[in-house]
Design a protein around this motif. Structure first.
Motif, PDB file in Angstrom:
ATOM      1  N   VAL A  21      51.226  43.323  35.922  1.00 58.36           N
ATOM      2  CA  VAL A  21      52.675  41.950  36.200  1.00 58.36           C
ATOM      3  C   VAL A  21      53.046  42.292  37.590  1.00 58.36           C
ATOM      4  N   THR A  22      53.415  43.339  37.640  1.00 60.30           N
ATOM      5  CA  THR A  22      54.067  44.184  39.000  1.00 60.30           C
ATOM      6  C   THR A  22      53.240  44.025  40.393  1.00 60.30           C
ATOM      7  N   VAL A  23      52.164  44.374  40.360  1.00 62.51           N
ATOM      8  CA  VAL A  23      51.446  44.591  41.033  1.00 62.51           C
ATOM      9  C   VAL A  23      50.916  42.885  41.323  1.00 62.51           C
ATOM     10  N   MET A  24      50.723  42.024  40.902  1.00 66.43           N
ATOM     11  CA  MET A  24      50.343  40.586  41.035  1.00 66.43           C
ATOM     12  C   MET A  24      52.258  40.099  42.000  1.00 66.43           C
ATOM     13  N   ALA A  25      52.634  40.581  41.013  1.00 62.67           N
ATOM     14  CA  ALA A  25      53.935  40.229  41.955  1.00 62.67           C
ATOM     15  C   ALA A  25      54.647  40.286  42.824  1.00 62.67           C
ATOM     16  N   ARG A  26      53.794  41.553  43.638  1.00 58.74           N
ATOM     17  CA  ARG A  26      53.626  42.705  44.871  1.00 58.74           C
ATOM     18  C   ARG A  26      52.978  41.503  45.668  1.00 58.74           C
ATOM     19  N   GLU A  27      51.867  41.364  44.857  1.00 60.09           N
ATOM     20  CA  GLU A  27      51.275  40.105  45.946  1.00 60.09           C
ATOM     21  C   GLU A  27      51.557  38.832  46.507  1.00 60.09           C
ATOM     22  N   ILE A  28      51.306  38.474  45.292  1.00 59.72           N
ATOM     23  CA  ILE A  28      52.798  36.675  45.485  1.00 59.72           C
ATOM     24  C   ILE A  28      53.364  37.445  46.252  1.00 59.72           C
ATOM     25  N   THR A  29      54.321  37.973  46.437  1.00 58.52           N
ATOM     26  CA  THR A  29      55.166  38.250  47.308  1.00 58.52           C
ATOM     27  C   THR A  29      55.394  38.423  49.177  1.00 58.52           C
ATOM     28  N   HIS A  84      39.107  32.834  48.984  1.00 57.15           N
ATOM     29  CA  HIS A  84      40.755  33.557  49.240  1.00 57.15           C
ATOM     30  C   HIS A  84      40.646  35.287  48.618  1.00 57.15           C
ATOM     31  N   THR A  85      40.377  34.625  48.147  1.00 56.94           N
ATOM     32  CA  THR A  85      39.948  36.280  46.874  1.00 56.94           C
ATOM     33  C   THR A  85      39.605  37.189  47.088  1.00 56.94           C
ATOM     34  N   ILE A  86      38.790  37.260  47.858  1.00 61.20           N
ATOM     35  CA  ILE A  86      37.777  38.473  47.938  1.00 61.20           C
ATOM     36  C   ILE A  86      38.855  38.762  49.533  1.00 61.20           C
ATOM     37  N   MET A  87      39.071  37.976  50.216  1.00 66.94           N
ATOM     38  CA  MET A  87      39.705  38.044  51.883  1.00 66.94           C
ATOM     39  C   MET A  87      41.430  38.786  51.121  1.00 66.94           C
ATOM     40  N   SER A  88      41.646  38.157  50.703  1.00 67.98           N
ATOM     41  CA  SER A  88      43.067  39.092  49.700  1.00 67.98           C
ATOM     42  C   SER A  88      42.920  40.278  49.223  1.00 67.98           C
ATOM     43  N   MET A  89      41.451  40.823  48.778  1.00 65.59           N
ATOM     44  CA  MET A  89      40.769  42.182  48.814  1.00 65.59           C
ATOM     45  C   MET A  89      41.097  43.041  49.525  1.00 65.59           C
ATOM     46  N   ALA A  90      40.619  42.414  50.516  1.00 66.43           N
ATOM     47  CA  ALA A  90      40.604  43.141  52.029  1.00 66.43           C
ATOM     48  C   ALA A  90      41.979  44.047  52.391  1.00 66.43           C
ATOM     49  N   SER A  91      43.380  43.545  51.426  1.00 69.30           N
ATOM     50  CA  SER A  91      44.598  44.277  51.745  1.00 69.30           C
ATOM     51  C   SER A  91      44.277  45.250  51.543  1.00 69.30           C
ATOM     52  N   LEU A  92      43.257  46.039  50.473  1.00 63.92           N
ATOM     53  CA  LEU A  92      43.703  47.175  49.609  1.00 63.92           C
ATOM     54  C   LEU A  92      43.358  48.028  50.764  1.00 63.92           C
ATOM     55  N   VAL A  93      42.736  47.822  51.950  1.00 64.02           N
ATOM     56  CA  VAL A  93      42.645  48.645  53.568  1.00 64.02           C
ATOM     57  C   VAL A  93      43.908  48.659  53.973  1.00 64.02           C
ATOM     58  N   ASP A  94      44.562  48.039  54.203  1.00 65.88           N
ATOM     59  CA  ASP A  94      46.424  48.261  54.202  1.00 65.88           C
ATOM     60  C   ASP A  94      46.958  49.331  53.762  1.00 65.88           C
ATOM     61  N   ASP A  95      46.605  48.158  52.670  1.00 58.96           N
ATOM     62  CA  ASP A  95      47.307  49.846  52.011  1.00 58.96           C
ATOM     63  C   ASP A  95      46.854  51.031  51.972  1.00 58.96           C
ATOM     64  N   HIS A  96      45.684  51.248  52.183  1.00 56.05           N
ATOM     65  CA  HIS A  96      44.699  52.980  52.135  1.00 56.05           C
ATOM     66  C   HIS A  96      45.533  53.405  53.250  1.00 56.05           C
ATOM     67  N   ASP A  97      46.019  53.339  54.365  1.00 55.99           N
ATOM     68  CA  ASP A  97      46.589  53.168  55.241  1.00 55.99           C
ATOM     69  C   ASP A  97      47.855  53.676  55.746  1.00 55.99           C
ATOM     70  N   VAL A 115      43.909  47.608  39.835  1.00 57.80           N
ATOM     71  CA  VAL A 115      42.768  46.350  39.947  1.00 57.80           C
ATOM     72  C   VAL A 115      43.022  44.703  39.626  1.00 57.80           C
ATOM     73  N   ILE A 116      43.329  44.623  37.963  1.00 57.05           N
ATOM     74  CA  ILE A 116      43.453  43.758  37.730  1.00 57.05           C
ATOM     75  C   ILE A 116      44.179  42.833  38.553  1.00 57.05           C
ATOM     76  N   GLY A 117      45.590  43.260  38.712  1.00 60.24           N
ATOM     77  CA  GLY A 117      46.844  43.045  39.515  1.00 60.24           C
ATOM     78  C   GLY A 117      47.007  42.542  40.184  1.00 60.24           C
ATOM     79  N   LYS A 118      46.057  43.191  41.155  1.00 58.85           N
ATOM     80  CA  LYS A 118      46.091  42.773  42.078  1.00 58.85           C
ATOM     81  C   LYS A 118      44.926  41.854  42.289  1.00 58.85           C
ATOM     82  N   ILE A 119      44.361  41.515  42.019  1.00 61.44           N
ATOM     83  CA  ILE A 119      43.031  40.390  42.346  1.00 61.44           C
ATOM     84  C   ILE A 119      43.482  39.733  41.176  1.00 61.44           C
ATOM     85  N   LEU A 120      44.257  39.356  40.364  1.00 62.91           N
ATOM     86  CA  LEU A 120      45.214  37.658  40.187  1.00 62.91           C
ATOM     87  C   LEU A 120      46.543  38.139  40.993  1.00 62.91           C
ATOM     88  N   GLY A 121      47.506  38.509  42.127  1.00 64.78           N
ATOM     89  CA  GLY A 121      48.291  38.616  42.713  1.00 64.78           C
ATOM     90  C   GLY A 121      47.058  37.537  44.020  1.00 64.78           C
TER      91      GLY A 121
END
Length: 272
Positions: A21-29, A84-97, A115-121
């Protein structure tokens, strides 16, 4: 099972759910704080549905034995959820940086919860994009009954989870934003054309058939059409597989992609 063991299991389950829920809320925010992302979510359907779909509807809709407009609308809805879900997962690279991924992975929670929280977000923006597709469809004179749309959105989390799990395999192997964006296109474009989103694939054979059968979107799309066309004369013409087969294929492919993709993702962060 002792009460202490049961209490520990409940505590761990609560911690994992809280992580999701926390990771999902971060992605939505982050999505809500990015007006450009919202504009793209609503603008992309105009290109995909209005231009590509409209051109196909005007030039190849005749003689199919079913309403191509409804066929295409369902395909575009599922395609936008995936894309759009696949595109949103590309932000993991930004989180990596910014080392955010490493900070998450050192926490005492399952990497799968992260990972599941990231996907659901990421699926939040995907659903907004689907609403844009519905609006474009209405402008084009294509509409589905409200009950059918509710069923489609009920399946949306499953489709987004499948899309996100697939993207994890590639995202776990790339190290730059440019490579991630190219990987997104390599994942999304073939699926749009080979899964039957806008072009029927009943008569596909050879390599094209094999490719379509290993793509999760093929089964997500077919399951959605089975739900929408259930009880209609067009069902046998439009739907490829039994819904139970589709659901089993989605579950198996999602689980396999999630396990492999999460392994690659965690390894890439560990080996920095």
């Amino acid at each position: 099972m002792s009460e202490s063991t049961l209490a520990r299991k409940k505590s761990r389950l609560f911690r994992e759910l809280n992580t999701v829920v926390t990771v999902m809320a971060r992605e939505i925010t982050l999505y809500l704080k990015s007006p450009g992302a919202a504009v793209m979510s609503l603008g992309m359907p105009l290109i995909m549905m209005g231009m590509i779909g409209g051109n196909l509807m005007q030039n190849m809709a005749g003689g199919l034995g079913f309403d191509f407009g409804h066929f295409m609308l369902i395909g575009m809805l599922v395609n936008m959820l995936f894309m759009h879900t696949i595109m949103s997962m590309a932000s993991l690279v930004d989180d990596h940086d910014i080392d955010f991924n490493q900070e998450m992975l050192v926490s005492p929670v399952s990497r799968y919860s992260l990972v599941i929280g990231k996907i659901l977000g990421g699926s939040f923006g995907a659903i907004i994009s689907s609403l844009g597709t519905i609006i474009v469809g209405l402008i084009m004179g294509i509409a589905l009954p409200a009950a059918k749309l509710i069923l489609i959105f009920a399946l949306a989390p499953l489709m987004c989870l499948s899309a996100g799990a697939l993207s994890m395999i590639v995202i776990g192997l790339v190290k730059s934003k440019k490579a991630a964006n190219m990987a997104v296109m390599l994942i999304t474009m073939p699926q749009m054309f080979l899964s039957g989103a806008i072009i029927p694939i009943h008569h596909s054979s050879g390599a094209l058939m094999v490719l379509s059968r290993i793509m999760p979107m093929t089964y997500c799309l077919d399951l959605t059409r089975a739900v929408v066309y259930g009880g209609t004369p067009e069902y046998c013409t439009v739907v490829l597989f039994n819904p139970a087969v589709n659901f089993a294929a989605i579950a198996a492919l999602t689980a396999a992609c999630l396990i492999v993709g999460t392994f690659f993702f965690a390894r890439s962060e560990k080996n920095r």
